[in-house]
Design an enzyme around this catalytic site. Sequence first.
Site, PDB file in Angstrom:
ATOM      1  N   GLY A  26       0.819  -1.072  -0.190  1.00 27.21           N
ATOM      2  CA  GLY A  26      -0.235   0.003   0.067  1.00 27.21           C
ATOM      3  C   GLY A  26       0.991   1.219  -0.111  1.00 27.21           C
ATOM      4  O   GLY A  26       2.043   1.224  -0.555  1.00 27.21           O
ATOM      5  N   GLN A  28       2.710   2.982   2.331  1.00 30.04           N
ATOM      6  CA  GLN A  28       4.291   2.829   2.900  1.00 30.04           C
ATOM      7  C   GLN A  28       4.768   1.588   1.960  1.00 30.04           C
ATOM      8  O   GLN A  28       5.956   1.524   1.506  1.00 30.04           O
ATOM      9  CB  GLN A  28       4.254   2.201   4.193  1.00 30.04           C
ATOM     10  CG  GLN A  28       4.060   3.461   5.058  1.00 30.04           C
ATOM     11  CD  GLN A  28       4.873   4.716   4.960  1.00 30.04           C
ATOM     12  OE1 GLN A  28       6.084   4.465   4.622  1.00 30.04           O
ATOM     13  NE2 GLN A  28       4.431   5.887   4.916  1.00 30.04           N
ATOM     14  N   HIS A 108       5.023   1.607  12.514  1.00 27.87           N
ATOM     15  CA  HIS A 108       4.482   2.453  13.688  1.00 27.87           C
ATOM     16  C   HIS A 108       4.412   1.329  14.903  1.00 27.87           C
ATOM     17  O   HIS A 108       4.188   0.041  14.484  1.00 27.87           O
ATOM     18  CB  HIS A 108       3.102   2.510  13.080  1.00 27.87           C
ATOM     19  CG  HIS A 108       2.105   2.914  14.120  1.00 27.87           C
ATOM     20  ND1 HIS A 108       2.388   4.114  15.042  1.00 27.87           N
ATOM     21  CD2 HIS A 108       0.656   2.898  14.472  1.00 27.87           C
ATOM     22  CE1 HIS A 108       1.384   4.505  15.581  1.00 27.87           C
ATOM     23  NE2 HIS A 108       0.159   3.805  15.378  1.00 27.87           N
ATOM     24  N   ASP A 191       2.211   9.780  18.454  1.00 23.26           N
ATOM     25  CA  ASP A 191       1.214   9.683  16.892  1.00 23.26           C
ATOM     26  C   ASP A 191      -0.194   9.620  17.279  1.00 23.26           C
ATOM     27  O   ASP A 191      -0.785  10.319  16.735  1.00 23.26           O
ATOM     28  CB  ASP A 191       1.746   8.491  16.419  1.00 23.26           C
ATOM     29  CG  ASP A 191       1.336   8.247  15.131  1.00 23.26           C
ATOM     30  OD1 ASP A 191       1.621   8.924  14.013  1.00 23.26           O
ATOM     31  OD2 ASP A 191       0.255   7.460  14.723  1.00 23.26           O
ATOM     32  N   GLU A 227     -14.341  30.477   4.630  1.00 22.84           N
ATOM     33  CA  GLU A 227     -13.813  31.076   5.699  1.00 22.84           C
ATOM     34  C   GLU A 227     -13.207  30.144   6.640  1.00 22.84           C
ATOM     35  O   GLU A 227     -12.136  30.244   7.192  1.00 22.84           O
ATOM     36  CB  GLU A 227     -14.419  32.211   6.385  1.00 22.84           C
ATOM     37  CG  GLU A 227     -14.950  33.309   5.569  1.00 22.84           C
ATOM     38  CD  GLU A 227     -13.643  33.890   5.048  1.00 22.84           C
ATOM     39  OE1 GLU A 227     -12.733  33.939   5.669  1.00 22.84           O
ATOM     40  OE2 GLU A 227     -13.739  34.808   3.763  1.00 22.84           O
ATOM     41  N   GLU A 231      -9.881  27.725   3.562  1.00 26.53           N
ATOM     42  CA  GLU A 231      -8.755  28.652   3.634  1.00 26.53           C
ATOM     43  C   GLU A 231      -7.658  28.172   4.736  1.00 26.53           C
ATOM     44  O   GLU A 231      -6.656  28.401   4.798  1.00 26.53           O
ATOM     45  CB  GLU A 231      -9.104  30.081   3.905  1.00 26.53           C
ATOM     46  CG  GLU A 231      -9.623  30.772   3.030  1.00 26.53           C
ATOM     47  CD  GLU A 231      -9.915  32.201   3.177  1.00 26.53           C
ATOM     48  OE1 GLU A 231      -9.447  32.867   4.184  1.00 26.53           O
ATOM     49  OE2 GLU A 231     -10.890  33.027   2.319  1.00 26.53           O
ATOM     50  N   SER A 252      -2.679  39.659   7.505  1.00 24.38           N
ATOM     51  CA  SER A 252      -2.619  41.476   7.997  1.00 24.38           C
ATOM     52  C   SER A 252      -2.547  41.504   9.338  1.00 24.38           C
ATOM     53  O   SER A 252      -2.721  40.633   9.915  1.00 24.38           O
ATOM     54  CB  SER A 252      -4.079  41.886   7.530  1.00 24.38           C
ATOM     55  OG  SER A 252      -4.978  41.353   8.150  1.00 24.38           O
TER      56      SER A 252
HETATM   57  P1  NAD Z   1      -2.279   0.770   3.396  1.00 21.02           P
HETATM   58  O1  NAD Z   1      -3.630   0.723   3.846  1.00 21.02           O
HETATM   59  O2  NAD Z   1      -1.838   1.864   2.547  1.00 21.02           O
HETATM   60  O3  NAD Z   1      -1.797  -0.529   2.850  1.00 21.02           O
HETATM   61  C1  NAD Z   1      -1.821  -1.699   3.429  1.00 21.02           C
HETATM   62  C2  NAD Z   1      -1.514  -3.037   2.406  1.00 21.02           C
HETATM   63  O4  NAD Z   1      -1.439  -4.122   3.019  1.00 21.02           O
HETATM   64  C3  NAD Z   1      -2.275  -2.861   1.197  1.00 21.02           C
HETATM   65  O5  NAD Z   1      -1.215  -3.358  -0.018  1.00 21.02           O
HETATM   66  C4  NAD Z   1      -3.207  -4.183   1.388  1.00 21.02           C
HETATM   67  O6  NAD Z   1      -3.474  -4.746   0.296  1.00 21.02           O
HETATM   68  C5  NAD Z   1      -2.411  -5.034   2.335  1.00 21.02           C
HETATM   69  N1  NAD Z   1      -3.048  -6.087   3.128  1.00 21.02           N
HETATM   70  C6  NAD Z   1      -4.137  -5.784   3.653  1.00 21.02           C
HETATM   71  N2  NAD Z   1      -4.345  -6.686   4.529  1.00 21.02           N
HETATM   72  C7  NAD Z   1      -3.755  -7.674   4.215  1.00 21.02           C
HETATM   73  C8  NAD Z   1      -3.549  -8.992   4.664  1.00 21.02           C
HETATM   74  N3  NAD Z   1      -4.456  -9.558   5.372  1.00 21.02           N
HETATM   75  N4  NAD Z   1      -2.480  -9.931   4.239  1.00 21.02           N
HETATM   76  C9  NAD Z   1      -1.745  -9.202   3.542  1.00 21.02           C
HETATM   77  N5  NAD Z   1      -1.406  -7.837   2.835  1.00 21.02           N
HETATM   78  C10 NAD Z   1      -2.450  -7.342   3.367  1.00 21.02           C
HETATM   79  O7  NAD Z   1      -1.370   0.870   4.824  1.00 21.02           O
HETATM   80  P2  NAD Z   1      -0.176   1.996   5.021  1.00 21.02           P
HETATM   81  O8  NAD Z   1      -0.768   3.385   4.889  1.00 21.02           O
HETATM   82  O9  NAD Z   1       0.883   1.931   4.103  1.00 21.02           O
HETATM   83  O10 NAD Z   1       0.145   1.690   6.471  1.00 21.02           O
HETATM   84  C11 NAD Z   1       1.152   0.414   6.641  1.00 21.02           C
HETATM   85  C12 NAD Z   1       1.723   0.729   7.914  1.00 21.02           C
HETATM   86  O11 NAD Z   1       2.750   1.760   7.965  1.00 21.02           O
HETATM   87  C13 NAD Z   1       1.045   0.857   9.065  1.00 21.02           C
HETATM   88  O12 NAD Z   1       1.859   0.313  10.349  1.00 21.02           O
HETATM   89  C14 NAD Z   1       1.125   2.541   9.402  1.00 21.02           C
HETATM   90  O13 NAD Z   1       0.822   2.912  10.596  1.00 21.02           O
HETATM   91  C15 NAD Z   1       2.318   2.800   8.794  1.00 21.02           C
HETATM   92  N6  NAD Z   1       2.745   3.985   8.273  1.00 21.02           N
HETATM   93  C16 NAD Z   1       1.933   4.604   7.559  1.00 21.02           C
HETATM   94  C17 NAD Z   1       1.953   5.872   6.903  1.00 21.02           C
HETATM   95  C18 NAD Z   1       1.102   6.696   6.049  1.00 21.02           C
HETATM   96  O14 NAD Z   1       1.264   7.929   5.796  1.00 21.02           O
HETATM   97  N7  NAD Z   1       0.404   5.971   5.503  1.00 21.02           N
HETATM   98  C19 NAD Z   1       3.093   6.811   7.794  1.00 21.02           C
HETATM   99  C20 NAD Z   1       3.807   6.163   8.397  1.00 21.02           C
HETATM  100  C21 NAD Z   1       3.632   4.725   8.956  1.00 21.02           C
END
Ligand code: NAD
Length: 330
Positions: A26, A28, A108, A191, A227, A231, A252
């Site tokens: 996904g 990350q 996380h 967080d 407003e 913004e 301002s």
């Molecule tokens: P996401 O929802 O974007 O992606 C999750 C991925 O996991 C997807 O590819 C999904 O298909 C897959 N998935 C879901 N269920 C599954 C399963 N049962 N088996 C295998 N794959 C499965 O998540 P994300 O936002 O990338 O978050 C991932 C981690 O990164 C989390 O721990 C989140 O807290 C952390 N994190 C996210 C961000 C952010 O901005 N998105 C920033 C820092 C840390």
Amino acid sequence: MVKKFYDKDCDFSQLDGKTISIIGYGSQGHAHALNLKDSGASVITGLRKGSANWPKAESAGLRVMEVEDAAEAGDIVMMLVPDEYGARVYNSQVAGHMKEGDVLMFAHGFNIHYNQIEPASCLDVVMVAPKGPGHTVRSQYLEGKGVPSLLAVHQDRSGKAREYGLAYAAGIGAGRAGILETTFKEETETDLFGEQAVLCGGVTELMKAGFETLVEAGYEPEMAYFECVHEMKLIIDLVNSGGFEMMRHSVSNTAEYGDYVSGRKVIGKCAREAMKQILSDIQDGTFASEFIQEFGAGGQARFSASRRKEASHQLATVGSELRKMMSWLK
Ligand code: NAD
Ligand code: MG
């Protein structure tokens, strides 16, 4: 002062001969996998069979395997599935494939800090958490830059857990921007607090309260939306690039004076007390057990009801009409 590390402090050769399995593709997941691969690491993406991401990851040049196989093949396993599924995926599909000396990683701290995942003591457990969304982690990397990231060690079986974390962080480009050392506890609690009290919960309720105050007083909802909601971005962009100073320099004197005299009336004693209560519920696990219950036995009933209620608020309908007038918004 927090400890900071840069590329010069990271020994990327710690990853030599090691296979890194990234579970999830996904926000990350895609960024970590592609950045590490481009940095020269050996990477596998672990996904569910039939996942829509499977062909996407393959056409990006990654080796893709089912979660269990990826966990088996990986010396370093990074869990990048949504946090509410993390424990289920880890316990049923990953844990059994982790061998002594393997490194388990997270972006996380939630599942470790609140004991939803209790990794075997023969593993290193490390966090590398970029302070930005995945698409920025990827786009900055491609520009030769990086997104600052947090590093934390929960379990150091090998005595090299931090070295592995630093090497991984460098591989995703974080060493170009800076790596800040923290703990799973600090990252998780700050967080959760930030998103609840300020960034998501605080800001949306603040905008909504302002919108409702104007509409109840008889002003047009369109004016109220511009407003109190639209913004916000103009102001936050200034804060983001130059702090409160730059924002106050740009608005301002009327706005700056109003800021000083009225802001502290809105966010007064009552709001600060509420923030303390929110923090205490995060620290003692009250919020975490509520969240786990909601996404487990609770069937997300409260979560879905809140989504529906917010979507039908006048602010949402007025906003969606107004945004159509602004061709530059996607
Ligand atoms: P996401 O929802 O974007 O992606 C999750 C991925 O996991 C997807 O590819 C999904 O298909 C897959 N998935 C879901 N269920 C599954 C399963 N049962 N088996 C295998 N794959 C499965 O998540 P994300 O936002 O990338 O978050 C991932 C981690 O990164 C989390 O721990 C989140 O807290 C952390 N994190 C996210 C961000 C952010 O901005 N998105 C920033 C820092 C840390
Ligand atoms: Mg393994």
